[in-house]
Motif scaffolding. Structure first.
Motif, short mmCIF file in Angstrom:
data_model
loop_
_atom_site.label_atom_id
_atom_site.label_comp_id
_atom_site.label_asym_id
_atom_site.label_seq_id
_atom_site.Cartn_x
_atom_site.Cartn_y
_atom_site.Cartn_z
N ASP A 15 0.82 -1.20 0.00
CA ASP A 15 0.00 0.00 0.00
C ASP A 15 0.86 1.25 0.00
N SER A 16 1.93 1.23 0.77
CA SER A 16 2.84 2.37 0.81
C SER A 16 3.49 2.60 -0.55
N ARG A 24 2.29 1.68 -3.46
CA ARG A 24 1.25 2.11 -4.41
C ARG A 24 0.96 3.60 -4.25
N ARG A 25 0.94 4.06 -3.02
CA ARG A 25 0.69 5.49 -2.77
C ARG A 25 1.82 6.36 -3.30
N ASN A 26 3.03 5.82 -3.32
CA ASN A 26 4.18 6.57 -3.83
C ASN A 26 4.38 6.38 -5.33
N GLY A 27 3.48 5.66 -5.97
CA GLY A 27 3.55 5.48 -7.41
C GLY A 27 4.52 4.41 -7.87
N LYS A 28 4.90 3.51 -6.98
CA LYS A 28 5.82 2.43 -7.35
C LYS A 28 5.03 1.23 -7.85
#
Length: 58
Positions: free
Chosen positions: A32-33, A35-39
């Motif tokens: 989730d972290s 995904r939030r950072n666009g990785k």
């Protein structure tokens, strides 16, 4: 009589289930972290799969 013979395996199975659950929660938090950072989450899963396959290949 039979209860005494199954108490120990049930205890170890319970501990394994708890460890698996905690590991999956951590994996979800990391995914989730990222995904939030666009990785890319697929890259994370590929790295984890490679790390766990490495010891099995020897």
């Amino acid at each position: 009589m039979w209860k005494g013979s199954i108490e120990q395996p049930c205890h170890t199975t319970f501990v394994k289930a708890i460890a698996l659950g905690i590991g999956l929660l951590l994996l979800g938090a990391v995914a989730d972290s990222l995904r939030r950072n666009g990785k890319n989450i697929e890259t994370l899963l590929a790295i984890i799969a490679a790390v766990f396959m490495q010891p099995n290949s020897r």
